[in-house]
Write a protein that holds these residues in place. Structure first.
Motif, mmCIF file in Angstrom:
data_model
loop_
_atom_site.group_PDB
_atom_site.id
_atom_site.type_symbol
_atom_site.label_atom_id
_atom_site.label_comp_id
_atom_site.label_asym_id
_atom_site.label_seq_id
_atom_site.Cartn_x
_atom_site.Cartn_y
_atom_site.Cartn_z
ATOM 1 N N UNK A 116 -4.921 3.272 2.588
ATOM 2 C CA UNK A 116 -4.927 4.729 2.714
ATOM 3 C C UNK A 116 -3.598 5.329 2.277
ATOM 4 N N UNK A 117 -2.496 4.712 2.697
ATOM 5 C CA UNK A 117 -1.177 5.229 2.338
ATOM 6 C C UNK A 117 -0.885 5.040 0.852
ATOM 7 N N UNK A 129 -7.987 9.943 1.888
ATOM 8 C CA UNK A 129 -7.699 8.529 1.610
ATOM 9 C C UNK A 129 -7.956 7.605 2.796
ATOM 10 N N UNK A 130 -7.763 8.104 4.017
ATOM 11 C CA UNK A 130 -8.021 7.281 5.199
ATOM 12 C C UNK A 130 -9.507 7.001 5.354
ATOM 13 N N UNK A 131 -10.334 8.015 5.135
ATOM 14 C CA UNK A 131 -11.791 7.833 5.207
ATOM 15 C C UNK A 131 -12.248 6.879 4.116
ATOM 16 N N UNK A 132 -11.692 7.050 2.925
ATOM 17 C CA UNK A 132 -12.038 6.175 1.806
ATOM 18 C C UNK A 132 -11.651 4.722 2.099
ATOM 19 N N UNK A 133 -10.440 4.510 2.607
ATOM 20 C CA UNK A 133 -9.974 3.151 2.902
ATOM 21 C C UNK A 133 -10.823 2.494 3.980
ATOM 22 N N UNK A 134 -11.209 3.258 5.007
ATOM 23 C CA UNK A 134 -12.064 2.720 6.062
ATOM 24 C C UNK A 134 -13.417 2.291 5.503
ATOM 25 N N UNK A 135 -13.954 3.090 4.581
ATOM 26 C CA UNK A 135 -15.247 2.750 3.974
ATOM 27 C C UNK A 135 -15.148 1.472 3.138
ATOM 28 N N UNK A 136 -14.028 1.288 2.450
ATOM 29 C CA UNK A 136 -13.834 0.085 1.632
ATOM 30 C C UNK A 136 -13.762 -1.158 2.518
ATOM 31 N N UNK A 137 -13.071 -1.050 3.645
ATOM 32 C CA UNK A 137 -12.838 -2.210 4.498
ATOM 33 C C UNK A 137 -13.974 -2.481 5.478
ATOM 34 N N UNK A 173 -4.851 7.402 11.874
ATOM 35 C CA UNK A 173 -3.613 7.623 12.620
ATOM 36 C C UNK A 173 -2.382 7.387 11.749
ATOM 37 N N UNK A 174 -2.395 6.295 10.979
ATOM 38 C CA UNK A 174 -1.236 5.973 10.140
ATOM 39 C C UNK A 174 -0.972 7.073 9.120
ATOM 40 N N UNK A 175 -2.037 7.563 8.473
ATOM 41 C CA UNK A 175 -1.860 8.606 7.469
ATOM 42 C C UNK A 175 -1.430 9.919 8.116
ATOM 43 N N UNK A 176 -1.969 10.231 9.291
ATOM 44 C CA UNK A 176 -1.563 11.453 9.987
ATOM 45 C C UNK A 176 -0.081 11.402 10.347
ATOM 46 N N UNK A 177 0.365 10.252 10.871
ATOM 47 C CA UNK A 177 1.781 10.093 11.227
ATOM 48 C C UNK A 177 2.652 10.199 9.982
ATOM 49 N N UNK A 215 6.090 4.235 5.603
ATOM 50 C CA UNK A 215 4.725 3.711 5.549
ATOM 51 C C UNK A 215 4.546 2.572 6.544
ATOM 52 N N UNK A 216 5.492 1.627 6.554
ATOM 53 C CA UNK A 216 5.395 0.501 7.488
ATOM 54 C C UNK A 216 5.469 0.989 8.937
#
Length: 459
Positions: A358-359, A381-389, A413-417, A438-439
């Motif tokens: 996502x990041x 991007x977070x929704x997209x990454x979740x769908x991929x995984x 959460x990571x992308x929001x932060x 990012x980390x």
């Protein structure tokens, strides 16, 4: 020391070892100054001396606490010498390095996980002392072909020397100290030498003094009981990962040479310490990111956009910590087998992989120095990454619902932060602080999701 209280006896051992090390280092420093050795040679003389003095530690000290006390005392002593200008041979080297301070940390780490296995301890120590010293001296004297590790430079000749010495040392120690068949010792020594050479090649500022013993302990503990057919397969996988990553980076130019080595090490660690599924997740992330990167730039990445060691490290470090936790659980005697802990770590690992993707996707459209008019993709991007995984959740030992919780929430959460901190003015704008953010965002998301997961699935 008959008649002494066990605690007092151990304390006297610590004091004796500390005094012996101090006198040994002082003698080596005096020798280096009197013979006018060049800075790198003098520093390696100190290095080798300290390593030789560390050989008897597993047979002298009786507890991990004693080793930690001794290492702490060594750190205090080195810091004091640095402040007072003593042991000049260590600090006279031209390049910046914290290797002298990390050396006792590496010895302590090696002791903690290898005290009960003298062969493992001696192999790791030989890499830290013999391989490192000879590689540095050969590279300095005969190095003609160099490669860069961020702002530092290393020689191909030095790396080749490190590999050869590491192979010979491990092979001889395994051959003489165990009952392993000769073919097995060759395969184990080859795989170990290749791994630690790669770690040494990408290390900076002396951090190989910590990386090399950790890698040695984890790999040796895994390999020594495997049959030669499995060892040969793993060596083939190790080489295959390296070749495939090299071909991919040449074709799509998403990483530099040392960045590619860092990525290959991460992927092999995922396979070796986790299992097949642990390499599928980051591979899926990599393929997706490279495809979207090519589409975003129409197949032509701008100059200077290749990821180097630091960038790849921060993208993979949180996921690497998860499989390292699983691998070290049994070694450190934490009350759970490595296999059980690894299975528990897989669900958050999948969530971490989704968060990393996502990041990466977000920063494609909204890079660190993006102009105001650049696309703001929000949380898409977070929704997209979740769908991929998400499809990988069905393979998680903890169950698909558990894995899906991690996969859905961690990237959001990571992308929001990440977005919130980036919009502020307190976070540093210089490289590599974007990668660090990012980390940090991924790690924070894991911490937030953990109690929720525990309450829902372990309550």
């Amino acid at each position: 020391m008959m008649g002494l209280d066990p605690v007092m006896s151990e304390l006297l051992r610590i004091i004796g070892l500390w005094t012996m090390n101090l006198l040994g280092l002082a003698a080596a420093d005096r020798l280096a100054l009197s013979t006018r050795l060049p800075p790198e040679g003098a520093r390696k003389l100190i290095h080798v001396t300290a390593g030789c003095l560390a050989i008897p530690l597993p047979w002298v000290l009786r507890s991990n606490v004693s080793m930690l006390v001794l290492a702490g005392g060594a750190l205090v002593g080195l810091l004091t010498c640095r402040r007072l200008g003593l042991l000049k041979s260590i600090h006279a080297v031209e390049r910046s390095s914290t290797g002298d301070l990390l050396f006792p940390v590496g010895i302590a780490l090696l002791f903690l996980v290898g005290r009960s296995e003298p062969v493992l301890y001696l192999i790791g120590l030989s890499y830290m002392v013999l391989s490192d010293a000879l590689a540095a001296l050969v590279g300095r004297r005969y190095g003609r072909s160099s490669y860069s590790v961020e702002l530092q430079s290393k020689s191909v000749e030095g790396s080749v020397t490190f590999f050869v010495v590491s192979f010979v040392a491990a092979h001889l120690i395994l051959l003489l100290g165990t009952e392993m068949p000769r073919l097995t010792t060759v395969l184990v020594a080859t795989q170990l030498a290749a791994l630690v050479t790669c770690f040494e090649a990408i290390s900076m500022n002396g951090d190989d003094n910590v990386l090399v013993p950790l890698v040695t302990c984890l790999v040796v503990s895994r390999l020594v009981d495997l049959p030669s057919t499995v060892l040969a397969r793993d060596l083939f996988v190790q080489l295959g990962i390296g070749v495939l990553v090299a071909l991919a980076t040449v074709r799509w130019r998403f990483a530099g040479a040392t960045g590619a080595v860092t990525l290959a090490l991460f992927l092999y660690g995922a396979y070796a310490l986790g299992g097949v599924l642990w390499i599928v997740a980051p591979t899926l992330v990599g393929i997706t990111y490279v495809a979207m990167r090519a589409a975003h730039w129409n197949g032509e990445a701008p100059s200077g956009s290749n990821h180097q060691v630091v960038a790849v490290f921060y993208v993979t470090v949180v996921a690497a910590v998860l499989y390292l936790i699983g691998a070290t659980a049994g070694l450190l005697g934490l009350g759970a087998s490595a296999e059980h802990t690894t299975n528990l770590m897989l669900a958050p690992y999948l969530g971490t992989s989704a968060a990393g993707l996502a990041l990466l996707v977000y920063t494609l459209w909204r890079p660190w120095d993006a102009p105001v008019e650049a696309l703001e993709p929000g949380l898409v991007p977070a929704v997209f990454a979740a769908a991929v995984m998400a499809p990988l959740s069905v393979f998680a030992p903890s169950g698909a619902p558990s894995a899906l919780l991690w996969i859905a929430l961690t990237p959001l959460l990571a992308l929001s932060i990440y977005r919130k901190v980036r919009r502020g003015s307190s976070w540093p704008r210089a490289v590599p602080w974007n990668s660090r953010l990012q980390a940090a965002a991924v790690a924070t998301a894991l911490v937030i999701v953990t109690p929720l997961h525990v309450s829902l699935f372990n309550g």
